[in-house]
Design a protein around this motif. Structure first.
Motif, PDB file in Angstrom:
ATOM      1  N   ALA A   1      29.492   2.475  25.492  1.00 38.16           N
ATOM      2  CA  ALA A   1      29.904   1.092  25.736  1.00 38.16           C
ATOM      3  C   ALA A   1      29.983   0.849  27.238  1.00 38.16           C
ATOM      4  N   LEU A   2      29.750  -0.374  27.592  1.00 38.80           N
ATOM      5  CA  LEU A   2      29.755  -0.729  29.014  1.00 38.80           C
ATOM      6  C   LEU A   2      31.172  -0.907  29.534  1.00 38.80           C
ATOM      7  N   SER A   3      31.335  -0.591  30.800  1.00 32.12           N
ATOM      8  CA  SER A   3      32.620  -0.829  31.456  1.00 32.12           C
ATOM      9  C   SER A   3      32.495  -2.006  32.418  1.00 32.12           C
ATOM     10  N   PHE A   4      31.710  -2.984  32.026  1.00 32.35           N
ATOM     11  CA  PHE A   4      31.487  -4.178  32.851  1.00 32.35           C
ATOM     12  C   PHE A   4      31.848  -5.427  32.051  1.00 32.35           C
ATOM     13  N   PRO A   5      33.118  -5.588  31.660  1.00 31.94           N
ATOM     14  CA  PRO A   5      33.476  -6.707  30.766  1.00 31.94           C
ATOM     15  C   PRO A   5      33.192  -8.070  31.376  1.00 31.94           C
ATOM     16  N   GLY A   6      33.348  -8.224  32.680  1.00 28.12           N
ATOM     17  CA  GLY A   6      33.055  -9.510  33.313  1.00 28.12           C
ATOM     18  C   GLY A   6      31.581  -9.859  33.234  1.00 28.12           C
ATOM     19  N   ARG A   7      30.743  -8.880  33.490  1.00 27.76           N
ATOM     20  CA  ARG A   7      29.292  -9.106  33.405  1.00 27.76           C
ATOM     21  C   ARG A   7      28.881  -9.419  31.973  1.00 27.76           C
ATOM     22  N   LEU A   8      29.446  -8.692  31.014  1.00 31.76           N
ATOM     23  CA  LEU A   8      29.120  -8.956  29.610  1.00 31.76           C
ATOM     24  C   LEU A   8      29.556 -10.356  29.205  1.00 31.76           C
ATOM     25  N   ALA A   9      30.743 -10.754  29.622  1.00 30.99           N
ATOM     26  CA  ALA A   9      31.241 -12.093  29.270  1.00 30.99           C
ATOM     27  C   ALA A   9      30.346 -13.173  29.864  1.00 30.99           C
ATOM     28  N   ARG A  10      29.937 -12.995  31.105  1.00 30.37           N
ATOM     29  CA  ARG A  10      29.033 -13.977  31.734  1.00 30.37           C
ATOM     30  C   ARG A  10      27.688 -14.009  31.024  1.00 30.37           C
ATOM     31  N   ALA A  11      27.152 -12.833  30.701  1.00 28.40           N
ATOM     32  CA  ALA A  11      25.858 -12.773  30.016  1.00 28.40           C
ATOM     33  C   ALA A  11      25.946 -13.437  28.645  1.00 28.40           C
ATOM     34  N   LYS A  12      27.033 -13.189  27.921  1.00 30.18           N
ATOM     35  CA  LYS A  12      27.194 -13.810  26.599  1.00 30.18           C
ATOM     36  C   LYS A  12      27.251 -15.326  26.722  1.00 30.18           C
ATOM     37  N   PHE A  13      28.033 -15.819  27.675  1.00 25.59           N
ATOM     38  CA  PHE A  13      28.134 -17.265  27.865  1.00 25.59           C
ATOM     39  C   PHE A  13      26.771 -17.858  28.193  1.00 25.59           C
ATOM     40  N   ARG A  14      26.068 -17.231  29.126  1.00 25.75           N
ATOM     41  CA  ARG A  14      24.749 -17.748  29.521  1.00 25.75           C
ATOM     42  C   ARG A  14      23.742 -17.660  28.385  1.00 25.75           C
ATOM     43  N   ALA A  15      23.850 -16.625  27.560  1.00 27.99           N
ATOM     44  CA  ALA A  15      22.932 -16.460  26.432  1.00 27.99           C
ATOM     45  C   ALA A  15      23.134 -17.549  25.389  1.00 27.99           C
ATOM     46  N   TRP A  16      24.384 -17.963  25.191  1.00 29.54           N
ATOM     47  CA  TRP A  16      24.701 -18.951  24.160  1.00 29.54           C
ATOM     48  C   TRP A  16      24.738 -20.384  24.673  1.00 29.54           C
ATOM     49  N   HIS A  17      24.487 -20.611  25.955  1.00 27.90           N
ATOM     50  CA  HIS A  17      24.507 -21.956  26.537  1.00 27.90           C
ATOM     51  C   HIS A  17      23.234 -22.205  27.324  1.00 27.90           C
ATOM     52  N   ARG A  18      22.104 -22.161  26.620  1.00 25.65           N
ATOM     53  CA  ARG A  18      20.802 -22.275  27.257  1.00 25.65           C
ATOM     54  C   ARG A  18      20.357 -23.725  27.419  1.00 25.65           C
ATOM     55  N   GLY A  19      20.825 -24.594  26.562  1.00 28.84           N
ATOM     56  CA  GLY A  19      20.420 -25.991  26.668  1.00 28.84           C
ATOM     57  C   GLY A  19      19.734 -26.525  25.429  1.00 28.84           C
ATOM     58  N   THR A  20      19.175 -25.648  24.632  1.00 24.22           N
ATOM     59  CA  THR A  20      18.604 -26.079  23.348  1.00 24.22           C
ATOM     60  C   THR A  20      19.153 -25.164  22.259  1.00 24.22           C
ATOM     61  N   ARG A  21      19.341 -25.714  21.090  1.00 21.59           N
ATOM     62  CA  ARG A  21      19.881 -24.934  19.975  1.00 21.59           C
ATOM     63  C   ARG A  21      18.985 -23.739  19.660  1.00 21.59           C
ATOM     64  N   GLU A  22      17.660 -23.941  19.693  1.00 18.37           N
ATOM     65  CA  GLU A  22      16.738 -22.859  19.379  1.00 18.37           C
ATOM     66  C   GLU A  22      16.896 -21.699  20.347  1.00 18.37           C
ATOM     67  N   ALA A  23      16.965 -21.999  21.645  1.00 19.36           N
ATOM     68  CA  ALA A  23      17.129 -20.945  22.646  1.00 19.36           C
ATOM     69  C   ALA A  23      18.498 -20.293  22.526  1.00 19.36           C
ATOM     70  N   ASP A  24      19.525 -21.093  22.258  1.00 17.76           N
ATOM     71  CA  ASP A  24      20.866 -20.529  22.075  1.00 17.76           C
ATOM     72  C   ASP A  24      20.861 -19.493  20.956  1.00 17.76           C
ATOM     73  N   TYR A  25      20.284 -19.848  19.813  1.00 16.01           N
ATOM     74  CA  TYR A  25      20.286 -18.931  18.678  1.00 16.01           C
ATOM     75  C   TYR A  25      19.435 -17.701  18.938  1.00 16.01           C
ATOM     76  N   MET A  26      18.286 -17.869  19.573  1.00 16.56           N
ATOM     77  CA  MET A  26      17.414 -16.726  19.819  1.00 16.56           C
ATOM     78  C   MET A  26      18.025 -15.782  20.858  1.00 16.56           C
ATOM     79  N   ILE A  27      18.404 -16.320  21.997  1.00 18.24           N
ATOM     80  CA  ILE A  27      18.872 -15.483  23.102  1.00 18.24           C
ATOM     81  C   ILE A  27      20.320 -15.042  22.862  1.00 18.24           C
TER      82      ILE A  27
END
Length: 77
Positions: free
Chosen positions: A1-27
């Motif tokens: 497991a990663l010890s980078f919780p801040g980076r993971l949280a940012r990546a998760k937010f960015r992955a789920w807030h892409r701008g289109t529903r299709e991209a949100d679900y895929m990424i």
């Protein structure tokens, strides 16, 4: 497991807030499915992928366009 919780949280937010529903679900779905097993290099790869245009990322993932060498490999498969 990663010890980078801040980076993971940012990546998760960015992955789920892409701008289109299709991209949100895929990424975002990709993040949810695979992030628990990532090493630091895997997270760095995903962070770089998040900088790319959604249209390109989706084309690479759906294999309608070849990914650039930077993103080709096991994670893109």
């Amino acid at each position: 497991a990663l010890s980078f919780p801040g980076r993971l949280a940012r990546a998760k937010f960015r992955a789920w807030h892409r701008g289109t529903r299709e991209a949100d679900y895929m990424i975002g779905g990709f993040f949810d499915r695979y992030h628990a097993d990532w090493a630091e290099a895997d997270l760095a790869w995903f962070e770089a992928l998040l900088e790319e245009d959604d249209v390109d990322v989706m084309a690479w993932a759906l294999r309608t366009a070849p990914p650039p060498p930077t993103f080709a490999g096991a994670q893109m498969e």
